[in-house]
Design an enzyme around this catalytic site. Structure first.
Site, mmCIF file in Angstrom:
data_model
loop_
_atom_site.group_PDB
_atom_site.id
_atom_site.type_symbol
_atom_site.label_atom_id
_atom_site.label_comp_id
_atom_site.label_asym_id
_atom_site.label_seq_id
_atom_site.Cartn_x
_atom_site.Cartn_y
_atom_site.Cartn_z
ATOM 1 N N ASP A 1 26.624 -13.216 -15.997
ATOM 2 C CA ASP A 1 26.609 -11.987 -15.191
ATOM 3 C C ASP A 1 26.778 -12.296 -13.706
ATOM 4 O O ASP A 1 26.104 -13.173 -13.182
ATOM 5 C CB ASP A 1 25.260 -11.270 -15.357
ATOM 6 C CG ASP A 1 25.084 -10.679 -16.747
ATOM 7 O OD1 ASP A 1 26.089 -10.258 -17.348
ATOM 8 O OD2 ASP A 1 23.934 -10.622 -17.231
ATOM 9 N N ILE B 1 25.675 -4.930 -22.865
ATOM 10 C CA ILE B 1 25.711 -5.794 -21.678
ATOM 11 C C ILE B 1 24.601 -6.836 -21.673
ATOM 12 O O ILE B 1 24.606 -7.764 -20.878
ATOM 13 C CB ILE B 1 25.683 -4.927 -20.399
ATOM 14 C CG1 ILE B 1 26.794 -3.874 -20.448
ATOM 15 C CG2 ILE B 1 25.829 -5.738 -19.134
ATOM 16 C CD1 ILE B 1 28.201 -4.440 -20.649
ATOM 17 N N SER C 1 20.692 -6.475 -22.051
ATOM 18 C CA SER C 1 19.290 -6.129 -22.255
ATOM 19 C C SER C 1 19.162 -4.893 -23.136
ATOM 20 O O SER C 1 20.005 -4.006 -23.124
ATOM 21 C CB SER C 1 18.608 -5.872 -20.910
ATOM 22 O OG SER C 1 19.288 -4.882 -20.199
ATOM 23 N N CYS D 1 26.288 -0.892 -18.274
ATOM 24 C CA CYS D 1 25.317 -1.887 -17.761
ATOM 25 C C CYS D 1 24.275 -2.150 -18.846
ATOM 26 O O CYS D 1 24.363 -1.598 -19.947
ATOM 27 C CB CYS D 1 24.677 -1.405 -16.462
ATOM 28 S SG CYS D 1 23.876 -2.738 -15.517
ATOM 29 N N HIS E 1 22.628 4.998 -16.681
ATOM 30 C CA HIS E 1 21.574 5.499 -15.797
ATOM 31 C C HIS E 1 21.094 6.871 -16.200
ATOM 32 O O HIS E 1 20.112 7.373 -15.684
ATOM 33 C CB HIS E 1 22.074 5.533 -14.354
ATOM 34 C CG HIS E 1 22.514 4.186 -13.900
ATOM 35 N ND1 HIS E 1 23.833 3.824 -13.844
ATOM 36 C CD2 HIS E 1 21.808 3.112 -13.543
ATOM 37 C CE1 HIS E 1 23.907 2.568 -13.451
ATOM 38 N NE2 HIS E 1 22.700 2.117 -13.250
ATOM 39 N N GLU F 1 31.326 -1.536 -14.722
ATOM 40 C CA GLU F 1 30.911 -0.147 -14.611
ATOM 41 C C GLU F 1 32.147 0.682 -14.292
ATOM 42 O O GLU F 1 32.880 0.358 -13.375
ATOM 43 C CB GLU F 1 29.900 -0.010 -13.473
ATOM 44 C CG GLU F 1 29.458 1.403 -13.285
ATOM 45 C CD GLU F 1 28.624 1.583 -12.034
ATOM 46 O OE1 GLU F 1 27.608 0.905 -11.895
ATOM 47 O OE2 GLU F 1 29.012 2.409 -11.206
ATOM 48 N N GLU G 1 0.821 -1.208 0.000
ATOM 49 C CA GLU G 1 0.000 0.000 0.000
ATOM 50 C C GLU G 1 0.858 1.262 0.000
ATOM 51 O O GLU G 1 0.537 2.254 -0.641
ATOM 52 C CB GLU G 1 -0.908 0.045 1.241
ATOM 53 C CG GLU G 1 -1.973 -1.034 1.289
ATOM 54 C CD GLU G 1 -1.529 -2.269 2.051
ATOM 55 O OE1 GLU G 1 -0.338 -2.646 1.961
ATOM 56 O OE2 GLU G 1 -2.375 -2.875 2.742
ATOM 57 N N LEU G 2 1.954 1.210 0.753
ATOM 58 C CA LEU G 2 2.786 2.406 0.862
ATOM 59 C C LEU G 2 3.437 2.718 -0.481
ATOM 60 O O LEU G 2 3.524 3.870 -0.900
ATOM 61 C CB LEU G 2 3.865 2.208 1.946
ATOM 62 C CG LEU G 2 4.713 3.439 2.241
ATOM 63 C CD1 LEU G 2 3.855 4.617 2.696
ATOM 64 C CD2 LEU G 2 5.772 3.131 3.316
HETATM 65 N N1 GLN Z 1 22.656 -8.829 -18.701
HETATM 66 C C1 GLN Z 1 21.962 -8.002 -17.771
HETATM 67 C C2 GLN Z 1 21.330 -6.825 -18.503
HETATM 68 O O1 GLN Z 1 21.886 -6.352 -19.428
HETATM 69 C C3 GLN Z 1 22.868 -7.470 -16.707
HETATM 70 C C4 GLN Z 1 22.129 -6.684 -15.667
HETATM 71 C C5 GLN Z 1 22.975 -6.229 -14.510
HETATM 72 O O2 GLN Z 1 24.172 -6.117 -14.613
HETATM 73 N N2 GLN Z 1 22.389 -5.963 -13.387
HETATM 74 O O3 GLN Z 1 20.281 -6.348 -18.153
HETATM 75 ZN ZN ZN Z 2 25.326 -4.134 -14.726
#
Ligand code: GLN
Ligand code: ZN
Length: 794
Positions: free
Chosen positions: A635, A467, A469, A762, A730, A701, A19-20
């Protein structure tokens, strides 16, 4: 004999229905009024207090409710609010700080030293600190966020400046204590202690934050006074850093600090958890407080020595119920262990969970669809509170019938779990026994392997890759959801995913990337995707645990021997590879990450579970190779977070963790290239373990602390290939070509350029396609420029 007092160190605040979370997110979107948000909070607190009181606890915690994070609340309480987040000093035209889904926070901008404590704190101040913005007002960059000890909970890192002052500035904890008292509860407010508070923060200038202690303690005194006034007889002060290896100055600061906090109108229960007091044991038992709480689940071995050394006027609260895991307590064993202690301590013994229940889901009762046998082995927060009360009664001369019934149910559960065929799989155990040292070794050393891989792959200098995705569009998420809920047929779903893969491949070809990925459209979560296909893993429906702010995770439960009944990724990998002549990486989540992002078994060492997962993944790696995949990425973003809190235990952990990774990776031929990925950049202290993984390529990273990281790799003379992330995923900003070229040239000054890869830092699943394509186009340009320059200088 008195009944043994019972209490709780903290209750999950998010609500059985999250809920929060919902209320917070609606408020942030502007869809919910502040009053309605505050109402939700009040309802949740009221409910949780009542549930704990009904269970029969002697003391109910307050101060465990937080709108975002309890460390953040404390910062506000003490007036420690960065200037940039203060209502009166909100700067215009600051860039909003994005918070990515993976939980990483943006770097903070250079802060100025505050002039004095902040006096105008309210909910929105908290949200500005946590998120860089509140529903109304301008944006500023958020405070940094980091993991709370070795849990998956993240707290907001306090910022410290030289000459900082503190003052009681925000009364949430006090008001909520009053609120509980008014409802008739006997409460025990919980606050983080001054030394842990300082320890967990960060200096924003060159000075030692321990020097702020003198300035900090008066604010704590104000707080304790106010809590006493609100009706508290006891206050629980958490000093979890007492289970760490502390520098001498920090260890020595405890005694004078707690002397100064004494003589107040409240009694202090000093709480420690997540491990043994170890070297800090005498410090902890001698502090001038009325009681001490210890974690007897994580560190049962310390129980008797603490009992021996505890001064006779002090209460000992024994954390006997596991607050970090979801298993039901073996009440009979706990009763036997504690019988002597109860005898010796008499009415000085209290019972509690080992730590705050923040780290477990709220209510097992809601899991209607969970297998009944498995369910009988589990306990969530509400059930754990019941266990505390039952255990206290079982230690009394004439336990109540309800306690005897709980004991009987517990005995049954213990027996069923010990004998269940769901848990024990002889084939898996046989396979584990048969592991030989060569199983975790590639056939040839790296130098020989890489030559063979090069001959096969024919990649250019500075090869480019990503990486794993790619953007998870609404359309992809919807398809996954519809399929899961049975609203989309298997065939339709497969076609939809193939379409997403084909789309990702086309885009990557057009961008000119060298090593492609299939994009992970079929994965909702990198652990869940695999856990759902493995034996020994179970998934709850409502087992949510707060990760940070409004974000919750639902960790799978590893309850039995892990085995892989069928291949998990080959159909997607094979399809992706059929669409391109370029190599497409197979993509797996490594054994350590599979382990740490789950609730793990407590009936065997974690190293054994890790090895079981590793063998299951090894089969997958081999299957991928067999269907023509030449590069496989495993990973391990969780490798570092698995590090034990005490340094002396690191070696043992890293040994089994590295072995598990290698076991998963070493079944393939020399020509198959193994990659790994980690999303953090503090490698200095574990660089030998990173090298020992012996992955052919590691991508990491770096965009935030490039120099430091590369220094570590340079000093160590890291032998294998490495892809230092050239841009921060990010941020939605498109990185300029020159910046990436510079970064790589710096890297090439420290490491042999033949060993370098070019990639983002990432996965890209939280980004949109437009920015992703623009960023990757620049990245490919950067790689081309690097190749040209390299040719020119040859
Ligand atoms: N292979 C994953 C992705 O690319 C790695 C995710 C991660 O490092 N947390 O989403
Ligand atoms: Zn990552």
């Amino acid at each position: 004999m008195h009944p043994i007092p019972t209490h709780n160190l903290g209750f999950p605040r998010i609500g059985a229905d999250r809920e929060l979370k919902r209320a917070l997110e609606a408020y942030w979107r502007g869809d919910l009024s502040r009053e309605a948000l505050e109402d939700t909070g009040r309802t949740l607190r009221r409910r949780h207090w009542q549930q704990q009181a009904d269970a029969g606890l002697s003391w109910i915690p307050t101060g465990d409710f937080a709108w975002y994070d309890q460390v953040l609340t404390l910062s506000a309480t003490l007036g420690n609010v960065p200037l940039r987040h203060r209502a009166e000093a909100l700067a215009e035209n600051n860039e909003p700080a994005a918070r990515s889904e993976c939980g990483c926070s943006e770097p903070i901008d250079t802060p100025e030293a505050p002039e004095g404590p902040c006096r105008q704190v309210d909910l929105d101040t908290l949200f500005r600190m946590a998120r860089g913005r509140a529903p109304s007002g301008t944006a500023s960059s958020a405070c940094e966020m980091t993991k709370w000890f070795d849990t998956n909970y993240h707290y907001l890192v306090p910022e410290f400046h030289p000459d900082q002052t503190f003052e009681l500035s925000y009364r949430q904890i006090i008001d909520e204590t009053r609120e509980a008292v008014a409802l008739g509860h006997r409460v025990k407010p919980v606050i983080l202690g001054p030394l842990s508070y300082l320890w967990l923060g960060k200096e924003k200038a060159d000075f030692d934050r321990l020097s702020l202690l003198d300035a900090l303690l008066p604010a704590y005194q104000q707080l304790l006074d106010a809590l006493a006034e609100a009706g508290a007889e006891w206050v629980q002060i958490d000093e979890p850093i007492l289970v760490l290896d502390l520098p001498l100055a920090w260890q020595q600061a405890f005694e004078p600090s707690y002397h100064r906090l004494q003589s107040r109108a409240v009694k202090v229960l000093l709480a420690t958890y997540f491990g043994a007091l170890g070297e800090n044991l005498s410090t902890a038992v001698q502090l001038p407080v009325a009681g001490l709480h210890i974690d007897a689940v994580r560190a049962p071995e310390q129980l008797l020595s603490v009992v021996d050394r505890l001064p006779v006027h002090k209460v000992l609260s024994v954390g006997a119920i596991d607050g970090r895991n979801i298993w039901r307590t073996d009440l009979q064993t706990a009763r036997e262990t504690l019988a002597d202690v109860a005898e010796r301590l008499g009415d000085r013994l209290w019972l509690a969970p080992s730590c705050s229940l923040l780290h477990v889901p709220v209510d097992l009762g809601r899991e209607q669809t969970l297998d009944p046998e498995l369910k009988s082995w589990l306990a969530f927060a509400l059930q754990k509170v019941d266990e505390v009360v039952a255990l206290a009664q079982l230690l009394a001369p004439a336990p109540a019938p309800s306690a005897l019934a709980a004991l009987k149910a517990s005995d049954q559960s213990v027996r069923s779990r010990r004998e269940s065929q769901r848990v024990h799989n002889p084939a898996v155990q046989e396979r584990l026994r048969a592991i030989s040292p060569t199983d975790s070794q590639r056939h040839s050393p790296f130098a020989k392997r890489i030559a063979q891989q090069q001959a096969l792959l024919q990649l250019p200098e500075f090869p480019t890759t990503t990486i794993g995705s790619f953007p998870q569009t609404d359309d992809i998420r919807q398809a996954r959801r519809a399929y899961k809920q049975g609203q989309m047929s298997e065939v339709a779903y497969r076609n939809r995913m193939r379409q997403a893969i084909a789309d990702a491949i086309v885009r990557q070809e057009q961008l000119g990337l060298d090593v492609l990925v299939h994009g992970e459209a079929e994965r909702n979560d990198m652990v869940e995707y695999f856990g759902e296909q493995l034996d020994g893993y179970a998934f709850t429906r409502f087992g949510w645990v707060q990760s940070y702010g409004s974000r919750c995770v639902k960790p799978p439960i590893i309850y039995g021997d892990v085995a892989r009944p069928h291949a998990m990724t080959t159909q997607w990998a094979r399809y992706a590879q059929s669409l391109s002549r370029k190599p497409v990486k197979g993509m797996l989540t490594g054994p350590i990450t599979m382990l740490f992002w789950s609730f793990v078994r407590n009936d065997q060492p974690r190293s054994v579970t890790a090895r079981q997962i590793a063998l299951a993944l090894r089969d997958e790696v081999n299957d991928l190779e067999a269907c023509g995949i030449q590069i496989i990425q495993i990973d391990e973003p969780a490798l570092r977070e698995g590090l034990p809190l005490k340094r002396k235990e690191w070696g043992e952990y890293l040994d089994w963790a590295v072995e598990a990774f290698r076991l998963s990776a070493s079944g393939v031929s020399d020509e198959t290239q193994i990659h790994t990925h980690m999303c953090y950049s503090e490698f200095n202290d574990i660089i030998d373990a990173i090298a020992a993984l012996d992955a052919d390529v590691i991508t990491i990273e770096t965009s935030r602390s490039q120099g430091e990281l590369l220094d570590a790799f340079e000093q160590f003379a890291y032998p294998n290939d490495i892809g230092p992330g050239v841009y921060d995923i990010h941020s939605p900003n498109v990185p300029p070509v020159e910046a990436m070229v510079n970064l790589m040239e710096q890297a090439a000054r420290r490491l042999p350029k033949e060993r370098l890869w070019v990639n983002p830092d990432c996965g890209l699943k939280t980004r949109g396609w437009a920015e992703t394509e623009a960023a990757l186009a620049n990245m490919v340009r950067a790689a081309r420029r690097l190749r040209e320059r390299s040719r020119e200088s040859a």
